[in-house]
Enzyme design. Structure first.
Site, short mmCIF file in Angstrom:
data_model
loop_
_atom_site.label_atom_id
_atom_site.label_comp_id
_atom_site.label_asym_id
_atom_site.label_seq_id
_atom_site.Cartn_x
_atom_site.Cartn_y
_atom_site.Cartn_z
N THR B 70 0.82 -1.22 0.00
CA THR B 70 0.00 0.00 0.00
C THR B 70 0.85 1.27 0.00
O THR B 70 1.88 1.33 0.66
CB THR B 70 -0.89 -0.01 1.27
OG1 THR B 70 -1.63 -1.22 1.26
CG2 THR B 70 -1.82 1.16 1.31
N GLY B 109 3.00 -3.02 8.76
CA GLY B 109 3.26 -3.27 10.17
C GLY B 109 4.71 -3.64 10.38
O GLY B 109 5.31 -4.36 9.59
N GLU B 352 -7.09 -6.23 3.44
CA GLU B 352 -7.31 -7.44 2.61
C GLU B 352 -8.55 -7.30 1.72
O GLU B 352 -9.20 -8.28 1.40
CB GLU B 352 -7.42 -8.70 3.48
CG GLU B 352 -6.25 -8.93 4.42
CD GLU B 352 -4.93 -9.12 3.67
OE1 GLU B 352 -4.95 -9.51 2.49
OE2 GLU B 352 -3.87 -8.86 4.29
#
Lengths: 591, 591
Positions: B70, B109, B352
């Site tokens: 992303t 993350g 997702e």
């Protein structure tokens, strides 16, 4: 902030509220309850001697106060509070005690670390008798060292969902003695010998509660309109996916699904603004009646403020989350402010009267009114619609009655909401009646009809919101403004019909073929609103400083500013974070 | 935790998952993506040489990795990603660049401070041509000093809604050079001279996505069942208000409104558990077919996993908040764990595959299937219901057709949900058809029918959930267990009918008088479930260590433990907090 408020001579509570909001953004402050509860309670419940002593202390913040009512095991049902204040005439003192774990005071804002005084609600015992709840000023920390006083166990209750800035606290009393004069004595009194004098009326406490609930309706409008401002502005900035192959990615506000998420909420935010204004002015009108001894409208105001508090806070709470999730991943970042708006607002569903309990209080008034109407009594005020609806709904058999909704006509939509509300009040009353006939006592019958009662209140509030929105349109002179607000009002009303279509079909107010027409009409309205959507949120007029949202910036320059904001993250203070030396490196050496 | 997993020889991914959950409670970990994305991607996309080099580094955690897809301006539409990897044959290196602000990698993350490597998705350029997205292993921090490497701008993206334990990060490349061998080359290849070889198939990536979405359905069940466990247990502990004057305050679980909030969610949690198990076994079945070259069921699985991921995460997200607010004030305390369950779970609505996008993907499959069915094609698998429904719905005019719901019969309810789904798929297809006839191109027509398409997907998923719940009942042999699960299934189905009654009335599947019967029946079911409610949540079998909720303790000893928990609040470390000396005292001296 406090010094500036004094410097500028700001004294109107509304102005203080807005001034503080600009400083605080969406956050609360440790002094919140000092201003919103401690001081006002001193003003309203001190006798003249007490005012002389306590007001200067409170204004100079030498006495920093909070308001301690809720206990660990007791919230909604305040008669169940367990803290005791037992009068000892030998020393002319009250002895305050927390007799059980569940009686520990819990939640008051600013109690944990900040306050040195609390107004404590406790069961008053004197001359061997309990006289119910009364309010006492209890010093809890030393005014010179700030240390807890003997017998006082006080601290912070730990992390919460938001409200990080507020030290909500616990408070446990072990034979804490306060002078007799610390009982708030404007209305009730305990004489030096322990003789108790009860208050002439309890209506003034009642009034404060109604006031706060009325104000929360306006809060719902503000919270939801902030969330809409952020989500709609950002939906004009964000480009994503493709509508037509090969063409640039469109603004996400051009997607029908995005419009369908956000525009009904925009319409709701406008509706709640008008309802909030109505509640405020109604409160002031009725208060001035009350001050002249006329209490006739108080029950109606009480029912209205309870129901609308619950209705608007539930809708706004859910709506803020829809706005947040309509911003994709970035809605989860606190740079959007949406998480902060949510956690700051959601407690309104619980405090100042838990929402389901509020809906049931309104239902009690609705059932009473319905019974009066069906006995032929002519109701006044808001509830008079039950007289009229009774006539309409029973004029002829449901099957033959023509459907009443003209889906493009606001007056017709208001009428439909009115009849739906009347129908559901009728059903709830009959459900209650049915339970009573099963030989149940009043209380069990009430509990067994509770789902229907809540549903009736919800429909009543929904009707009020549609009605107030539409009647407010009549005051708008500007043709263009009137036109766009009417579009919003129709969208608000039709969206509600489509979400509750079973009710309208059940009441014979809608035909099945109309459902498809309503879907089509809603799509048309979304398309009509698209070009005006951004200006409709700009019109809420939140300055960037107050909105405090990178996603919702007025200038739309989102991404560069997100990057700037991220660089200031606390974790970025060091290039290599201490966790590397403390945990990662030792771990790597072991594997 | 990592050492213990090795010590106990835990290697099954499911066992690792549950073992970690016990350690972590509801929280995530900075290494999350190292295990869930970095390692699996190395396994699936490294060629044999690359495996030899990277797997030992990753297993020993010398290479700590994350997965960077992303970008600041790009999420859902991955073809729109802007990061470039340009091959330079003169040095046999790729040059990685972030050409714009919107191309900065955002959200991964463990990227902010923890990882020293990232798998980076970038547009591959070689020999002057773009070959689309490919994955590259990019070292981002020194493996000896942990400092960012030259040309790498990396840091934490700042506070979020929850996920405080995870350093989600940003990553910007300024001419960062990596060796040719760092492109993941199992399928695509760039030769030393820059010649590009495209992958034989893209179906394996597709598979991973489907796997994760299928797993999220099970996550919905777990999150909602945890929230139900806490709220239902606490509702048996909490006493509040009074049902009968003079009697003790009743357990709040005895209030009909409380049952009406919680029991349908309890039924939903059970339903989602069965759906989650179905998704898992279906995934494994179809994967083994795929491994034998049979791709025939993949489109159905893809549509099912997308829709059910969206359906279950939306319902569970809203449901967790209902549970939280059903606990009164204490639901806001983090000692309840409900705020943590919420903020940890809600991102599943976005990651997702954003839920609305997911619903539209499912709709695409539904419309295609409907068109095939209406052309007389016999569909297989799940979608075959469209053949059957087509026959049923058009057998005779709607007005004369008998209503099909027997509200106490599960088979009849499954049938009703099936026909409702078929009806809404039909309406959505016709809506799309209508838009196309207005001379719109395919893409605009799709966008203008999007609301109807999402509604069709929602109804399809709802049907699947009811059907799977009921078919699972057939496998339960124990009579008493079968009985209580059937009660839950009927409640789940009827609650859904009452929430969507307009749809069922519109499809002629329900009559207006049945609405009142359904309300009555729901009340009966709540009463029947009341004595079993606590054991039904105990049956989820969350140990206290895993639930980590003072309100949801198995022993019900809530209040004493809340007090203990509160005393450990970080603010209570000192009796007088530093804010007193720093701010309060100076302020008091100025007023």
């Amino acid at each position: 902030m406090i010094l500036k408020i004094r410097e500028h001579g700001i004294s109107d509570p509304d102005e203080i509220y807005y001034y503080k909001n600009v400083w605080r953004g969406h956050h609360h402050e440790a002094f919140g309850l000092h201003y919103s509860m401690f001081l006002p309670t001193l003003y309203s419940q001190c006798d003249s001697e007490q005012r002389k002593k306590w007001l200067p202390l409170a204004h100079s913040m030498k006495a920093l106060g909070t308001y301690a009512q809720t206990e660990l095991g007791h919230g909604t049902h305040i008669r169940g509070l367990e803290t005791t204040a037992t009068y000892d005439p030998s020393t002319q003192e009250f002895v305050i005690n927390s007799p059980t774990v569940s009686s520990i005071k819990w939640w008051p804002g600013g109690l944990g670390k900040t306050s040195n005084h609390a107004i404590v609600l406790a069961q008053l015992y004197t001359q061997g008798k309990c006289h119910g709840l009364h309010a006492f000023i209890v010093p809890i920390r030393s005014m010179s060292t700030h240390k807890p006083l003997p017998g006082v166990v006080v601290g912070d209750i730990g992390p919460k969902f938001g409200f990080d800035e507020v030290d909500n606290g616990y408070l446990k009393f072990e034979n804490v003695r306060i002078p007799r004069e610390n009982m708030l004595m404007k209305y009730s009194k305990v004489e030096p010998d322990g003789t108790f004098h009860k208050p002439p009326s309890d209506k003034l406490t009642y009034g404060t509660m109604v006031f706060i609930r009325s104000m929360i309706v306006g809060e719902s409008a503000r919270a939801l309109s902030k969330a809409c401002t952020i989500a709609i502005r950002y939906s004009a900035v964000r480009h994503q996916s493709e509508l037509r192959p090969g063409e640039p990615e469109p603004q996400i506000l051009d997607y029908q699904t995005q419009q369908h998420k956000l525009f009904p909420l925009l319409a709701t935010a406008y509706a709640f603004h008008f309802v909030g204004q109505y509640m405020k002015s109604t409160y002031h009108r009725i208060t001035s009646d009350i001050n002249q001894g006329d209490f006739s409208e108080l029950p109606e105001l009480h029912a209205l403020s309870a129901g609308l508090k619950a209705f608007t806070t539930w809708v706004a709470t859910a709506g803020i989350e829809v706005c947040r999730m309509a911003c994709g991943g970035h809605g989860y970042s606190r740079c959007s402010s949406l998480p902060d708006i949510y956690v700051t607002f959601t407690p309104t569903c619980t405090y100042e009267g838990e929402n389901t309990v509020m809906m049931l209080q309104t239902a009690r008034y609705l059932v009473k009114s319905y019974r009066q109407a069906s006995e032929g009594q002519q109701l006044t005020g808001i509830m008079s619609y039950l007289n009229e609806a009774q006539h309409r709904l029973h004029a002829q058999p449901v099957a033959n009655r023509p459907t009443v909704i003209d889906i493009s006509d606001l007056a017709s939509l208001v009428e439909a909401y009115k009849l739906r509300a009347a129908k559901l009040v009728e059903l709830a009353t009959k459900s209650l009646q049915g339970e009573l006939q099963k030989h149940k006592n009043q209380e069990d019958a009430w509990n067994n009809a509770a789902i229907d009662l809540v549903r009736a209140s919800d429909a009543h509030c929904h009707y009020m919101v549609v009605k107030l929105f539409v009647s407010r349109l009549g005051e708008v002179g500007d043709v263009a403004v009137h036109s766009v607000l009417s579009t919003l009002a129709v969208l608000y009303a039709l969206h509600g019909v489509s979400q509750n279509s079973g009710d309208f079909l059940q009441a014979g107010l809608l035909s099945v073929p109309q459902l498809a027409q309503i879907s089509e009409k809603i799509k048309e309205l979304l398309t009509q609103l698209r070009p005006n959507a951004v200006v409709l949120v700009d019109a809420f007029d939140y300055p960037d400083e107050m909105l405090n949202s990178v996603l919702g910036r007025y200038d739309g320059n989102v991404y560069e500013n997100m990057f700037e904001w991220a660089r200031k993250s606390p974790l970025n203070r060091t290039e290599v974070h201490q966790s590397y030396h403390k945990y990662l490196k030792p771990l790597q050496s072991k594997l």
